[in-house]
Design a protein around this motif. Structure first.
Motif, mmCIF file in Angstrom:
data_model
loop_
_atom_site.group_PDB
_atom_site.id
_atom_site.type_symbol
_atom_site.label_atom_id
_atom_site.label_comp_id
_atom_site.label_asym_id
_atom_site.label_seq_id
_atom_site.Cartn_x
_atom_site.Cartn_y
_atom_site.Cartn_z
ATOM 1 N N ARG A 58 -29.196 -32.873 -43.320
ATOM 2 C CA ARG A 58 -28.624 -32.931 -41.963
ATOM 3 C C ARG A 58 -29.264 -31.874 -41.061
ATOM 4 N NH1 ARG A 58 -22.332 -31.576 -40.654
ATOM 5 N NH2 ARG A 58 -22.503 -31.699 -38.401
ATOM 6 N N ALA A 59 -29.466 -30.680 -41.592
ATOM 7 C CA ALA A 59 -30.091 -29.609 -40.806
ATOM 8 C C ALA A 59 -31.525 -29.980 -40.438
ATOM 9 C CB ALA A 59 -30.050 -28.291 -41.578
ATOM 10 N N ALA A 60 -32.242 -30.613 -41.364
ATOM 11 C CA ALA A 60 -33.620 -31.023 -41.077
ATOM 12 C C ALA A 60 -33.643 -32.083 -39.975
ATOM 13 C CB ALA A 60 -34.274 -31.562 -42.345
ATOM 14 N N ARG A 61 -32.714 -33.044 -40.031
ATOM 15 C CA ARG A 61 -32.647 -34.078 -38.983
ATOM 16 C C ARG A 61 -32.323 -33.456 -37.633
ATOM 17 N NH1 ARG A 61 -29.382 -36.952 -42.679
ATOM 18 N NH2 ARG A 61 -27.610 -36.536 -41.329
ATOM 19 N N GLN A 62 -31.414 -32.500 -37.612
ATOM 20 C CA GLN A 62 -31.052 -31.852 -36.355
ATOM 21 C C GLN A 62 -32.206 -31.019 -35.811
ATOM 22 O OE1 GLN A 62 -27.373 -29.773 -37.188
ATOM 23 N NE2 GLN A 62 -26.142 -31.585 -36.780
ATOM 24 N N SER A 63 -32.947 -30.357 -36.676
ATOM 25 C CA SER A 63 -34.106 -29.584 -36.227
ATOM 26 C C SER A 63 -35.159 -30.501 -35.620
ATOM 27 C CB SER A 63 -34.714 -28.811 -37.395
ATOM 28 O OG SER A 63 -33.819 -27.826 -37.841
ATOM 29 N N GLU A 64 -35.359 -31.658 -36.237
ATOM 30 C CA GLU A 64 -36.317 -32.630 -35.710
ATOM 31 C C GLU A 64 -35.877 -33.139 -34.342
ATOM 32 O OE1 GLU A 64 -37.951 -37.042 -36.890
ATOM 33 O OE2 GLU A 64 -37.397 -35.676 -38.504
ATOM 34 N N ALA A 65 -34.589 -33.421 -34.195
ATOM 35 C CA ALA A 65 -34.075 -33.894 -32.908
ATOM 36 C C ALA A 65 -34.229 -32.817 -31.835
ATOM 37 C CB ALA A 65 -32.607 -34.297 -33.045
ATOM 38 N N ILE A 66 -33.958 -31.575 -32.179
ATOM 39 C CA ILE A 66 -34.099 -30.471 -31.230
ATOM 40 C C ILE A 66 -35.555 -30.326 -30.800
ATOM 41 C CG2 ILE A 66 -34.000 -27.947 -31.036
ATOM 42 C CD1 ILE A 66 -31.406 -28.096 -32.722
ATOM 43 N N GLU A 67 -36.481 -30.473 -31.760
ATOM 44 C CA GLU A 67 -37.902 -30.362 -31.438
ATOM 45 C C GLU A 67 -38.338 -31.472 -30.475
ATOM 46 O OE1 GLU A 67 -42.095 -30.637 -33.842
ATOM 47 O OE2 GLU A 67 -40.396 -29.693 -34.843
ATOM 48 N N LYS A 68 -37.875 -32.696 -30.728
ATOM 49 C CA LYS A 68 -38.224 -33.810 -29.841
ATOM 50 C C LYS A 68 -37.648 -33.601 -28.448
ATOM 51 C CE LYS A 68 -38.796 -37.422 -33.308
ATOM 52 N NZ LYS A 68 -38.275 -38.683 -33.840
#
Length: 108
Positions: A47-57
């Motif tokens: 979940r943290a990895a998905r959120q980090s990816e969304a924040i980066e985008k």
């Protein structure tokens, strides 16, 4: 041990539990808790990895949007500055449509 109407059931339960522990067939509740917590940690990491990816985008989108707004602002300033300095328009003018003219197409 206590005496009571169901004492024979308690003794049977303790005897069976002890036999299961000695045979090693009864899982240790700590092992089950450890497995459950490891699965929970894995889910949280994903979940943290998905959120980090969304924040980066979203950060990339923000940078792109701000650069576009800055470019538009610069273009507006560029188009206004000669007009303000010389009093002559630099952009093309559109012809005005006469009022009360003929309607083209259906209005219903």
């Amino acid at each position: 041990m206590r005496e009571g109407p169901y004492q024979h059931l308690a003794e049977d339960f303790v005897r069976r539990l002890k036999a299961l522990h000695e045979a090693g067939t009864l899982p240790d509740p700590r092992d089950a808790q450890i497995a459950r917590l490891k699965a929970e940690i894995d889910a949280l990491r994903e979940r943290a990895a998905r959120q980090s990816e969304a924040i980066e985008k979203l950060s990339e989108f923000k940078i792109l949007a701000l650069s576009r707004i800055a470019a538009q602002h610069e273009e507006i300033i560029r188009q206004r500055s000669p007009q303000a300095a010389s009093g002559t328009p630099t952009g093309a003018r559109l012809a005005a449509v006469p009022r009360g003219g003929q309607t083209i197409g259906s209005c219903s």
